[in-house]
Design an enzyme around this catalytic site. Sequence first.
Site, mmCIF file in Angstrom:
data_model
loop_
_atom_site.group_PDB
_atom_site.id
_atom_site.type_symbol
_atom_site.label_atom_id
_atom_site.label_comp_id
_atom_site.label_asym_id
_atom_site.label_seq_id
_atom_site.Cartn_x
_atom_site.Cartn_y
_atom_site.Cartn_z
ATOM 1 N N CYS A 192 -19.606 24.488 24.902
ATOM 2 C CA CYS A 192 -20.273 23.991 23.563
ATOM 3 C C CYS A 192 -21.484 23.545 23.598
ATOM 4 O O CYS A 192 -22.120 23.374 22.559
ATOM 5 C CB CYS A 192 -19.240 22.880 23.164
ATOM 6 N N GLU A 236 -14.826 17.076 18.335
ATOM 7 C CA GLU A 236 -16.481 17.612 18.676
ATOM 8 C C GLU A 236 -16.182 19.062 18.449
ATOM 9 O O GLU A 236 -15.111 19.909 18.751
ATOM 10 C CB GLU A 236 -16.331 17.654 20.097
#
Lengths: 494, 494
Positions: free
Chosen positions: B277, B240
């Site tokens: 994020c 990720e």
Amino acid sequence: MTTIAPASAVALQPTTDAELEQLLAAAQTAAAPLAALRPAERARLLDAVADRLDAAADQLIPEAEQETHLPGARLRGELKRTTFQLRLFGEELRDGGYLDARIDHADAEWPMGAPRPDLRRVRVPVGPVVVFAASNFPFAFSVAGGDTASALAAGSPVLLKAHSGHPGLSRLTAEVVTSALREAGAPDGTFALIAGTAAGAAALRDPRVKAGAFTGSIPGGRALFDIANSRPEPIPFFGELGSNNPAFVTEAAASQRGAEIAQGFVGSFTMGAGQFCTKPGTLFVPAGYGMVEALRDAALPPAAPLLNERIQSGYTDVLANLQSNPRLTVLAQGAGPLADPPGPTLLLTTAADMLSEPHALQTECFGPTAVVITYDDESQLPELAETFEGQLTATVHGTDSCQVAELVEILARKAGRVVWNQWPTGVSVTYAQQHGGPYPATTAAGSTSVGTAAIERFLRPVAYQGFPQHLLPEALRGDNPLGVPRLVDGRREA
Amino acid sequence: MTTIAPASAVALQPTTDAELEQLLAAAQTAAAPLAALRPAERARLLDAVADRLDAAADQLIPEAEQETHLPGARLRGELKRTTFQLRLFGEELRDGGYLDARIDHADAEWPMGAPRPDLRRVRVPVGPVVVFAASNFPFAFSVAGGDTASALAAGSPVLLKAHSGHPGLSRLTAEVVTSALREAGAPDGTFALIAGTAAGAAALRDPRVKAGAFTGSIPGGRALFDIANSRPEPIPFFGELGSNNPAFVTEAAASQRGAEIAQGFVGSFTMGAGQFCTKPGTLFVPAGYGMVEALRDAALPPAAPLLNERIQSGYTDVLANLQSNPRLTVLAQGAGPLADPPGPTLLLTTAADMLSEPHALQTECFGPTAVVITYDDESQLPELAETFEGQLTATVHGTDSCQVAELVEILARKAGRVVWNQWPTGVSVTYAQQHGGPYPATTAAGSTSVGTAAIERFLRPVAYQGFPQHLLPEALRGDNPLGVPRLVDGRREA
């Protein structure tokens, strides 16, 4: 029905850069409307393709016979499998389980420590896919084969890179597919044929393409895998590469039915002239049980022509190399083992030799050759099994009283499919099929290229948080208008 | 309970080659017995880890506060989320749906054209996994975070590469995990902590490791992805990486609740000092609806220290670069925007400027900065949305009468999660969560790193053909001793 021009009338020319650009643009344009079709509408497209292929059998089969040297009966069976496969994906679409639809209602008391929003998750198509056809199954793993069927089912447009081994058949099949899709109302650009190695690689590099699928050799597949992963935006590449497919015969099985196993093995490794990715390339038999003799004396089938010149020369190169290995002796051989067509070959060695040089003795030899290995004690089998890399299949012939749990555990770690008292060469198209395995069997051990789960390769999940009903995909709406199975608040809906 | 030594007593030293070799060997040894545990037995291991982490909170939280500068309340909430997550995977194991068990009984009349053998398919663990911890969630995406929980749930041993941002906490947490697993009877080697960039890369290269997982930056994640894919045996790498998380406000939403949206946005992009994020990095607002003014006048939170020196210097570098871009002006700014700690910054530009230079203006700025973009007409929004690369999230603020179907369709193509009238910063751990997205949001758009589906990353399917009951995995036996949901002959068992 549209009249199909004889294949010989127009050769399959390499796709030019300008043509490829046009096809890529069309595929990208098709992606949204194809994805927007209801699953049952895409099922209708697949049914239309299947119907048209069945109807075109008498044109397709002769072309396939001429280009692949495979017998007509086998090709008719393969075409039947291919259209069955298209329709089975249609059923999968109508069922809707492939969407893996999940709904979590908002929950202020969610014990995570923060309120849970309304979250709904469904799988959507990845976008345009480039599929590289195989040579050895000119229907089932080619233009309208499993990769194409599962990608179209998922809702992803397909650019199909034709295999050079059957260019005329590829063009004919593509014309049937394209006209069937057009008549059934598919978006323009849903499917297109491309030709030439350069065009295939260029398509795989193009940012509009979102996944690749391939069936073929280890070097070819690895090169394409590397292209897919070295893109600025890497994409998944589902390559089915190579497999030795070892088979293990226990002492008890050899005692009880050694001759039958020997006969079955010969039938399996020579099926389709040994040109199956699931051909059992290695057979472990106990020394002193008469199996070596049974294999030596088994009737080998006559020489059969291989698919094409490249396969033929690759086969004889690998076989000549194996025959020059001092650890291998010839156990049985048909006439003209290195001729064209080649008679089948069975080589022989021992477990000790295999352990000394596993990599060389496990080289895939694509064609009618296999290696028989004698072992002295069943307790050696786990160690022998551990020497193998990733496999599509691994087979055990045993009896219910054999102590093979450890062997099976090792083989299930190495292979995508383990087979008991049968042969791996048939790969049935079903719900539970797994045609895959750790590298180098495939480049994506978590996926299958045969069976209904193959559709998962061309989907990715999207979650919708807090959306009103009218903006949700139908599969996620409260009244479930598509009637798909769903997981609601962690429980499967009845 | 085992007494835990204060973290300061022993620093976290880089793992040596010899230590790594020992840990890899132990992980490989643990793989088979860990995989052989019944799902409910592995659930018990996860519960034990969760219980022990909860019990150690008063030791873990102060260490986390000291090393990450995050507030205690936030860290306690994150620890609660982390232990909830472990227990939720335990529930998933007890349910058994994750096994995707499928049984096809033999069928001589299978319409494919050849009899169907008995085929049974189940998911098995991939083998040892190396997990690279993140810095910004020292519990939920670190030593005992979602990657570890889902890999252990799958039955894959974990080598956890500690993040250098919280070495003491990593060691403390690993001690809790390791001792909890040991006391609960997990195989030795089920979990181990490693430290140092070189050791992490070496572990990822090791043939005994079968998958990687990572949460962090685009350059770091891409480098590891490239290592995983250039191995002789490539392995899946679930990274990720980075995301801008654009949010779009329609004209009607701006009219109805512009001030509220402005306030919500400020809260979201400054949450955790902008170190999420899922931070919304770009907000599109209609010109002339007062939203620019509302954002300019919104109360910004005070400066908050960033996680560590590297994050701080990376943040000020990117922000200084953005501020020097003539297309961007400062809309609002806290005191000391480039100081340590930095006050929040809101930059302003127009849709036309974004379209001229999308890549530069969409750079992820990890910290309390976001860009506000004014547009003149809602019809521009699809074109603006198309300029984005793959995203973890994309958000729309609208009303039920807004014509946003096309915008939502584009965003669902770009992002793993689309959000309506909420903010993306919270990522609830649920059944339907999708925390992923096309590259560069992640390296594996088909997977999620949060939610119960995260377990799928560390599993692969195996089919058993023709096996007797006693050699089948329990989930595939006729009497279904584990009581798992199954697909039998294509139909879901009641």
